[in-house]
Design a protein around this motif. Structure first.
Motif, mmCIF file in Angstrom:
data_model
loop_
_atom_site.group_PDB
_atom_site.id
_atom_site.type_symbol
_atom_site.label_atom_id
_atom_site.label_comp_id
_atom_site.label_asym_id
_atom_site.label_seq_id
_atom_site.Cartn_x
_atom_site.Cartn_y
_atom_site.Cartn_z
ATOM 1 N N ALA A 1 0.825 -1.210 0.000
ATOM 2 C CA ALA A 1 0.000 0.000 0.000
ATOM 3 C C ALA A 1 0.858 1.259 0.000
ATOM 4 O O ALA A 1 0.604 2.197 -0.769
ATOM 5 N N GLN A 2 1.889 1.284 0.848
ATOM 6 C CA GLN A 2 2.690 2.494 0.975
ATOM 7 C C GLN A 2 3.567 2.739 -0.246
ATOM 8 O O GLN A 2 3.675 3.859 -0.724
ATOM 9 N N SER A 3 4.199 1.687 -0.750
ATOM 10 C CA SER A 3 5.122 1.873 -1.877
ATOM 11 C C SER A 3 4.382 2.321 -3.132
ATOM 12 O O SER A 3 4.828 3.236 -3.837
ATOM 13 N N ILE A 4 3.235 1.691 -3.417
ATOM 14 C CA ILE A 4 2.505 2.042 -4.642
ATOM 15 C C ILE A 4 1.812 3.397 -4.498
ATOM 16 O O ILE A 4 1.873 4.238 -5.408
ATOM 17 N N SER A 5 1.150 3.632 -3.358
ATOM 18 C CA SER A 5 0.453 4.914 -3.189
ATOM 19 C C SER A 5 1.446 6.067 -3.148
ATOM 20 O O SER A 5 1.160 7.167 -3.633
ATOM 21 N N HIS A 6 2.623 5.836 -2.574
ATOM 22 C CA HIS A 6 3.649 6.880 -2.536
ATOM 23 C C HIS A 6 4.153 7.189 -3.942
ATOM 24 O O HIS A 6 4.462 8.345 -4.264
ATOM 25 N N SER A 7 4.218 6.170 -4.793
ATOM 26 C CA SER A 7 4.749 6.342 -6.141
ATOM 27 C C SER A 7 3.738 6.918 -7.116
ATOM 28 O O SER A 7 4.115 7.468 -8.155
ATOM 29 N N PHE B 1 -6.467 7.767 -1.128
ATOM 30 C CA PHE B 1 -7.387 6.964 -1.935
ATOM 31 C C PHE B 1 -6.710 5.710 -2.494
ATOM 32 O O PHE B 1 -7.270 4.621 -2.441
ATOM 33 N N VAL B 2 -5.507 5.879 -3.023
ATOM 34 C CA VAL B 2 -4.805 4.722 -3.588
ATOM 35 C C VAL B 2 -4.419 3.743 -2.486
ATOM 36 O O VAL B 2 -4.619 2.525 -2.614
ATOM 37 N N ARG C 1 -5.209 -1.369 0.306
ATOM 38 C CA ARG C 1 -5.415 -2.079 1.570
ATOM 39 C C ARG C 1 -6.701 -2.904 1.517
ATOM 40 O O ARG C 1 -6.738 -4.040 2.009
ATOM 41 N N ALA C 2 -7.759 -2.339 0.945
ATOM 42 C CA ALA C 2 -9.013 -3.076 0.830
ATOM 43 C C ALA C 2 -8.821 -4.327 -0.018
ATOM 44 O O ALA C 2 -9.259 -5.424 0.351
ATOM 45 N N ARG C 3 -8.147 -4.175 -1.161
ATOM 46 C CA ARG C 3 -7.933 -5.318 -2.059
ATOM 47 C C ARG C 3 -7.115 -6.415 -1.375
ATOM 48 O O ARG C 3 -7.356 -7.607 -1.583
ATOM 49 N N GLU D 1 -13.839 -2.122 7.632
ATOM 50 C CA GLU D 1 -12.689 -2.318 8.518
ATOM 51 C C GLU D 1 -11.390 -1.874 7.846
ATOM 52 O O GLU D 1 -10.520 -1.279 8.492
ATOM 53 N N THR D 2 -11.251 -2.152 6.547
ATOM 54 C CA THR D 2 -10.045 -1.699 5.842
ATOM 55 C C THR D 2 -10.011 -0.178 5.750
ATOM 56 O O THR D 2 -8.944 0.435 5.837
ATOM 57 N N ALA D 3 -11.191 0.434 5.584
ATOM 58 C CA ALA D 3 -11.256 1.900 5.572
ATOM 59 C C ALA D 3 -10.867 2.465 6.941
ATOM 60 O O ALA D 3 -10.195 3.498 7.033
ATOM 61 N N ALA D 4 -11.277 1.772 8.013
ATOM 62 C CA ALA D 4 -10.918 2.208 9.366
ATOM 63 C C ALA D 4 -9.403 2.107 9.583
ATOM 64 O O ALA D 4 -8.803 2.964 10.240
ATOM 65 N N VAL D 5 -8.786 1.057 9.030
ATOM 66 C CA VAL D 5 -7.332 0.907 9.123
ATOM 67 C C VAL D 5 -6.629 2.065 8.418
ATOM 68 O O VAL D 5 -5.689 2.665 8.947
ATOM 69 N N GLN D 6 -7.107 2.392 7.210
ATOM 70 C CA GLN D 6 -6.513 3.501 6.460
ATOM 71 C C GLN D 6 -6.704 4.823 7.195
ATOM 72 O O GLN D 6 -5.783 5.648 7.268
ATOM 73 N N LEU D 7 -7.888 5.013 7.763
ATOM 74 C CA LEU D 7 -8.181 6.247 8.492
ATOM 75 C C LEU D 7 -7.289 6.376 9.722
ATOM 76 O O LEU D 7 -6.733 7.454 9.997
#
Length: 318
Positions: free
Chosen positions: A122-128, A134-135, A140-142, A153-159
């Motif tokens: 999640a971090q490497s791709i969204s950072h790039s 959003f990315v 994370r959801a996928r 729950e995945t949205a809560a983790v991201q939040l």
């Protein structure tokens, strides 16, 4: 109604003087147009910021030749590079630990290696790619849906991840501005008193948000209801986020020339400002934005400029 019709209606205000809701209707239509074209607007804004960053970099590095940078990179200490790599690894470990706490707080017992892999993806791709929230949330959801987590729950983790990261940045930036007030006052052309006031305000905002988050049990956002982490988890996540930023700054500090004379706390504040602007710009990886801010605020002497640029390039690679 087509997008063009909606845009035309938006630009033609309600002229009926008897209709007291004319302004409200016009505002609703305008927001509808913004919603339709939000991705286009985001891309245009990101492109404009990249162009400005490139222009600023061109002005900052004017007079520095490529062979000077190659020379500095060839003479970069292997020991320093390995230490910077170790600090980067510790930074990633802190991010993974922060996410591990978030997963545990919602009642799922995923192993740490599995969470670390999800965090890395999640971090490497969204950072790039930019658009981190959003990315990163989508990735994370996928990833976590495969292990029994719901979309909520995945949205809560991201939040929780983004929120604790923001809290840590506020508190650390304020602390850095208080510890090295002269550095920031000079770099940003502010008075000593105003710089300290901004630092205190940043710390206060971070603490208030932390206390409010501790007292609240749930958060409703965009029509969705999210369960907030408990006090212990929230404090732990914020501490891990702070350690991530501290290790990241240490990695850059090792790669910069010692003759620069910048203190660790001063560099920490500069890095936090650069990261904040890079995230806000939605430019992939903050490319150009991060380097422009660091160079502008460090303002190295011309003789040190090639070494500073090579340090930033090595930091970007590591």
């Amino acid at each position: 109604m087509s997008n063009n019709d909606l845009l035309i209606d938006t630009l033609e205000p309600n002229r009926d003087p008897q209709d007291g809701r004319g302004v409200e209707n016009t505002l609703r239509k305008f927001l509808g147009v913004v919603s339709i074209y939000r991705w286009h607007l985001s891309l245009v804004i990101a492109g404009a910021i990249v162009a400005l960053a490139i222009w600023e970099l061109h002005n900052l590095v004017h007079g520095v030749h490529l062979h000077q940078i190659r020379h500095e990179l060839r003479h970069l200490s292997l020991d320093h590079a390995l230490v910077a790599l170790a600090f980067t690894g510790l930074s990633f470990l802190c991010l993974s630990s922060q996410e591990f706490l978030a997963i545990r707080s919602i009642g799922h017992a995923l192993t740490f290696p599995r969470v670390a892999l999800g965090s890395f993806i999640a971090q490497s791709i969204s950072h790039s790619t930019g658009f981190n929230l959003f990315v990163g949330g989508g990735l994370r959801a996928r990833y976590y849906l495969r292990f029994g987590l719901t979309f909520g729950e995945t949205a809560a983790v991201q939040l929780a991840f983004s929120g604790s990261f923001g809290l840590a940045m506020c508190i650390l930036l304020g602390g850095a501005m208080l510890l090295d007030t002269n550095v920031f006052a000079s770099a940003m052309h502010l008075s000593f008193a105003l710089t300290r006031a901004i630092g205190l305000l940043a710390i206060a905002v971070g603490i208030v948000l932390l206390v409010v988050s501790m007292s609240a049990k749930r958060l409703t956002l965009f029509g969705y209801d999210f369960k907030l982490p408990n006090v212990r988890t929230l404090i732990g996540q914020t501490l891990f986020s702070a350690c991530d930023l501290l290790f990241l700054t240490l990695a850059l500090h090792v790669l910069l020339p010692s003759e620069l004379g910048v203190s660790y706390s001063g560099l920490l504040g500069i890095v936090l400002l650069a990261i904040s602007l890079g995230i806000a710009s939605n430019v992939p990886g903050g490319l150009g934005v991060f380097e422009s801010v660091v160079l502008a605020l460090l303002a190295p002497a011309p003789a040190l400029l090639p070494a500073v640029i090579s340090g930033l390039l090595a930091f970007r690679v590591i």
